[in-house]
Design a protein around this motif. Sequence first.
Motif, PDB file in Angstrom:
ATOM      1  N   ALA A   1      47.639  30.583   1.810  1.00 54.91           N
ATOM      2  CA  ALA A   1      47.983  29.227   2.249  1.00 54.91           C
ATOM      3  C   ALA A   1      47.583  28.975   3.698  1.00 54.91           C
ATOM      4  CB  ALA A   1      49.484  28.990   2.066  1.00 54.91           C
ATOM      5  N   PHE A   2      47.471  30.036   4.508  1.00 59.57           N
ATOM      6  CA  PHE A   2      47.081  29.862   5.902  1.00 59.57           C
ATOM      7  C   PHE A   2      45.625  29.398   6.047  1.00 59.57           C
ATOM      8  CE2 PHE A   2      50.635  32.946   6.470  1.00 59.57           C
ATOM      9  CZ  PHE A   2      51.446  32.144   7.276  1.00 59.57           C
ATOM     10  N   ALA A   3      44.831  29.534   4.976  1.00 60.37           N
ATOM     11  CA  ALA A   3      43.439  29.066   5.013  1.00 60.37           C
ATOM     12  C   ALA A   3      43.335  27.556   4.830  1.00 60.37           C
ATOM     13  CB  ALA A   3      42.605  29.783   3.952  1.00 60.37           C
ATOM     14  N   ARG A   4      44.439  26.917   4.498  1.00 61.15           N
ATOM     15  CA  ARG A   4      44.509  25.459   4.376  1.00 61.15           C
ATOM     16  C   ARG A   4      43.536  24.904   3.335  1.00 61.15           C
ATOM     17  NH1 ARG A   4      45.291  23.468  10.716  1.00 61.15           N
ATOM     18  NH2 ARG A   4      46.955  24.953  11.219  1.00 61.15           N
ATOM     19  N   GLY A   5      43.381  25.637   2.250  1.00 65.20           N
ATOM     20  CA  GLY A   5      42.555  25.158   1.153  1.00 65.20           C
ATOM     21  C   GLY A   5      41.066  25.401   1.291  1.00 65.20           C
ATOM     22  N   ARG A   6      40.643  26.002   2.394  1.00 67.39           N
ATOM     23  CA  ARG A   6      39.209  26.237   2.604  1.00 67.39           C
ATOM     24  C   ARG A   6      38.783  27.563   1.986  1.00 67.39           C
ATOM     25  NH1 ARG A   6      37.879  24.768   8.822  1.00 67.39           N
ATOM     26  NH2 ARG A   6      35.736  24.989   8.024  1.00 67.39           N
ATOM     27  N   ALA A   7      37.541  27.612   1.530  1.00 68.14           N
ATOM     28  CA  ALA A   7      36.979  28.866   1.033  1.00 68.14           C
ATOM     29  C   ALA A   7      36.843  29.831   2.205  1.00 68.14           C
ATOM     30  CB  ALA A   7      35.629  28.617   0.379  1.00 68.14           C
ATOM     31  N   LEU A   8      37.197  31.088   1.966  1.00 71.59           N
ATOM     32  CA  LEU A   8      37.189  32.080   3.041  1.00 71.59           C
ATOM     33  C   LEU A   8      36.647  33.399   2.516  1.00 71.59           C
ATOM     34  CD1 LEU A   8      38.019  33.156   5.852  1.00 71.59           C
ATOM     35  CD2 LEU A   8      40.336  33.489   4.939  1.00 71.59           C
TER      36      LEU A   8
ATOM     37  N   GLY B   1      36.659  21.244  10.568  1.00 75.42           N
ATOM     38  CA  GLY B   1      35.832  21.083   9.385  1.00 75.42           C
ATOM     39  C   GLY B   1      36.557  21.468   8.113  1.00 75.42           C
ATOM     40  N   ASP B   2      35.829  21.362   7.007  1.00 76.64           N
ATOM     41  CA  ASP B   2      36.414  21.709   5.714  1.00 76.64           C
ATOM     42  C   ASP B   2      35.491  22.587   4.880  1.00 76.64           C
ATOM     43  OD1 ASP B   2      34.442  19.921   5.083  1.00 76.64           O
ATOM     44  OD2 ASP B   2      35.768  18.414   4.201  1.00 76.64           O
ATOM     45  N   GLY B   3      34.431  23.120   5.501  1.00 74.48           N
ATOM     46  CA  GLY B   3      33.483  23.965   4.786  1.00 74.48           C
ATOM     47  C   GLY B   3      33.959  25.395   4.657  1.00 74.48           C
ATOM     48  N   PRO B   4      33.185  26.225   3.943  1.00 75.41           N
ATOM     49  CA  PRO B   4      33.552  27.632   3.762  1.00 75.41           C
ATOM     50  C   PRO B   4      33.527  28.398   5.081  1.00 75.41           C
ATOM     51  CG  PRO B   4      31.344  27.207   2.917  1.00 75.41           C
ATOM     52  CD  PRO B   4      31.929  25.874   3.248  1.00 75.41           C
ATOM     53  N   LEU B   5      34.383  29.389   5.179  1.00 80.37           N
ATOM     54  CA  LEU B   5      34.538  30.177   6.395  1.00 80.37           C
ATOM     55  C   LEU B   5      34.155  31.626   6.134  1.00 80.37           C
ATOM     56  CD1 LEU B   5      38.044  28.734   7.259  1.00 80.37           C
ATOM     57  CD2 LEU B   5      35.974  28.306   8.594  1.00 80.37           C
ATOM     58  N   HIS B   6      33.568  32.275   7.133  1.00 82.81           N
ATOM     59  CA  HIS B   6      33.176  33.678   7.030  1.00 82.81           C
ATOM     60  C   HIS B   6      33.714  34.421   8.251  1.00 82.81           C
ATOM     61  CE1 HIS B   6      30.348  31.593   4.391  1.00 82.81           C
ATOM     62  NE2 HIS B   6      30.248  32.724   3.736  1.00 82.81           N
ATOM     63  N   VAL B   7      34.465  35.492   7.991  1.00 86.31           N
ATOM     64  CA  VAL B   7      35.117  36.233   9.071  1.00 86.31           C
ATOM     65  C   VAL B   7      34.764  37.713   8.972  1.00 86.31           C
ATOM     66  CG1 VAL B   7      37.341  36.939  10.053  1.00 86.31           C
ATOM     67  CG2 VAL B   7      37.024  34.588   9.228  1.00 86.31           C
ATOM     68  N   LEU B   8      34.426  38.303  10.109  1.00 83.28           N
ATOM     69  CA  LEU B   8      34.152  39.736  10.211  1.00 83.28           C
ATOM     70  C   LEU B   8      35.393  40.437  10.739  1.00 83.28           C
ATOM     71  CD1 LEU B   8      32.130  42.193  10.321  1.00 83.28           C
ATOM     72  CD2 LEU B   8      31.662  41.493  12.691  1.00 83.28           C
ATOM     73  N   ILE B   9      35.780  41.543  10.085  1.00 85.09           N
ATOM     74  CA  ILE B   9      36.893  42.375  10.540  1.00 85.09           C
ATOM     75  C   ILE B   9      36.401  43.820  10.633  1.00 85.09           C
ATOM     76  CG2 ILE B   9      39.190  43.270   9.986  1.00 85.09           C
ATOM     77  CD1 ILE B   9      39.712  40.718   8.401  1.00 85.09           C
TER      78      ILE B   9
ATOM     79  N   SER C   1      37.248  37.585  -0.985  1.00 83.49           N
ATOM     80  CA  SER C   1      37.008  36.153  -0.860  1.00 83.49           C
ATOM     81  C   SER C   1      38.154  35.341  -1.443  1.00 83.49           C
ATOM     82  CB  SER C   1      35.694  35.759  -1.548  1.00 83.49           C
ATOM     83  OG  SER C   1      35.785  35.963  -2.941  1.00 83.49           O
ATOM     84  N   LEU C   2      38.280  34.142  -0.932  1.00 84.92           N
ATOM     85  CA  LEU C   2      39.284  33.181  -1.396  1.00 84.92           C
ATOM     86  C   LEU C   2      38.543  31.877  -1.693  1.00 84.92           C
ATOM     87  CD1 LEU C   2      42.376  32.478  -1.684  1.00 84.92           C
ATOM     88  CD2 LEU C   2      42.209  31.613   0.675  1.00 84.92           C
ATOM     89  N   PRO C   3      38.378  31.524  -2.961  1.00 85.16           N
ATOM     90  CA  PRO C   3      37.700  30.263  -3.275  1.00 85.16           C
ATOM     91  C   PRO C   3      38.478  29.066  -2.729  1.00 85.16           C
ATOM     92  CG  PRO C   3      37.813  31.693  -5.201  1.00 85.16           C
ATOM     93  CD  PRO C   3      38.716  32.290  -4.163  1.00 85.16           C
ATOM     94  N   ALA C   4      37.784  27.968  -2.513  1.00 86.06           N
ATOM     95  CA  ALA C   4      38.416  26.762  -1.980  1.00 86.06           C
ATOM     96  C   ALA C   4      39.524  26.270  -2.907  1.00 86.06           C
ATOM     97  CB  ALA C   4      37.368  25.664  -1.797  1.00 86.06           C
ATOM     98  N   ARG C   5      40.605  25.799  -2.278  1.00 90.91           N
ATOM     99  CA  ARG C   5      41.737  25.176  -2.980  1.00 90.91           C
ATOM    100  C   ARG C   5      42.365  26.096  -4.024  1.00 90.91           C
ATOM    101  NH1 ARG C   5      37.785  21.695  -2.243  1.00 90.91           N
ATOM    102  NH2 ARG C   5      36.941  22.020  -4.325  1.00 90.91           N
ATOM    103  N   THR C   6      42.350  27.412  -3.754  1.00 92.07           N
ATOM    104  CA  THR C   6      43.030  28.373  -4.621  1.00 92.07           C
ATOM    105  C   THR C   6      43.889  29.289  -3.755  1.00 92.07           C
ATOM    106  OG1 THR C   6      41.347  30.120  -4.536  1.00 92.07           O
ATOM    107  CG2 THR C   6      41.041  28.385  -6.190  1.00 92.07           C
ATOM    108  N   THR C   7      44.714  30.087  -4.410  1.00 96.33           N
ATOM    109  CA  THR C   7      45.551  31.042  -3.682  1.00 96.33           C
ATOM    110  C   THR C   7      45.370  32.461  -4.224  1.00 96.33           C
ATOM    111  OG1 THR C   7      47.427  30.591  -5.145  1.00 96.33           O
ATOM    112  CG2 THR C   7      47.288  29.307  -3.099  1.00 96.33           C
TER     113      THR C   7
END
Length: 252
Positions: free
Chosen positions: A18-25, A191-199, A232-238
């Motif tokens: 839910a912290f992704a606010r509906g965005r793909a991550l 924005g509302d596009g997909p996000l990519h994060v490096l850890i 990955s977390l698809p958009a608008r999913t949990t």
Amino acid sequence: MNDGHHEAGQRLPEELAAFARGRALTLRIVRHAETEHNRNHLMQGWSDSPITEHGRTQIADVARRLSRERFDLAFSSDLPRTRTTAEGILAALDPQPPTEFTELLREWNFGRHEERPAADVWSEVIVEHGFEVDRELSALRTIAEQVGWRGLFDTIAQLDDSGQAEQAAATVMRADAALEHVVSAAGALPGDGPLHVLIVSHGGFITSLLRQLVPEVTPDVILPNCSVTTVSLPARTTVWRLDGLGEVADAA
């Protein structure tokens, strides 16, 4: 490594989503490169040791692989071995994303067991549970069946007379806090596009992170140095997806 046990205050995977606010991550999670302690089979949690020559080759390989990707944010453990690995990857990225080095992503703290031969530490765990050391592998499996893998690590903490070693529950909660921090920071970007994060983190702690998001990951998974794990977390999913586990970049 929570063995399916849910700590009080620990968030469920969908709560973290839910912290992704509906965005793909997409999270690309990298274990640090090989160190001298890795090569010498010493316990290495919050202690550190230099990256080996082979480790530097690993960094170059994974940096080359990830250089084709765009990252919105990067997070790394603040320990030298992870910082060195992260900096090698970041140097190959154009543009380089905003980066944070944080204690939240450190490996398990093994207290006085740091820099001891791993075989000696596990031998003490086996004896503590009433098994013979010469039955090491079968004994560890039996103990894990009885008390869970978290129980094994709790025994390491119990045998630490300095009181510094982390209990499994504390590490789980730190993984929870780290993921909230990372996902929230990504979700707050414009924005509302997909996000990519490096850890960039550590083998044991990455497993803790994964089991917060994808609980079916087994706690005994072993991730190679400089391997890439993708969640990955698809958009608008949990619902988080495990798209790749411990993948090693091909050498040039």
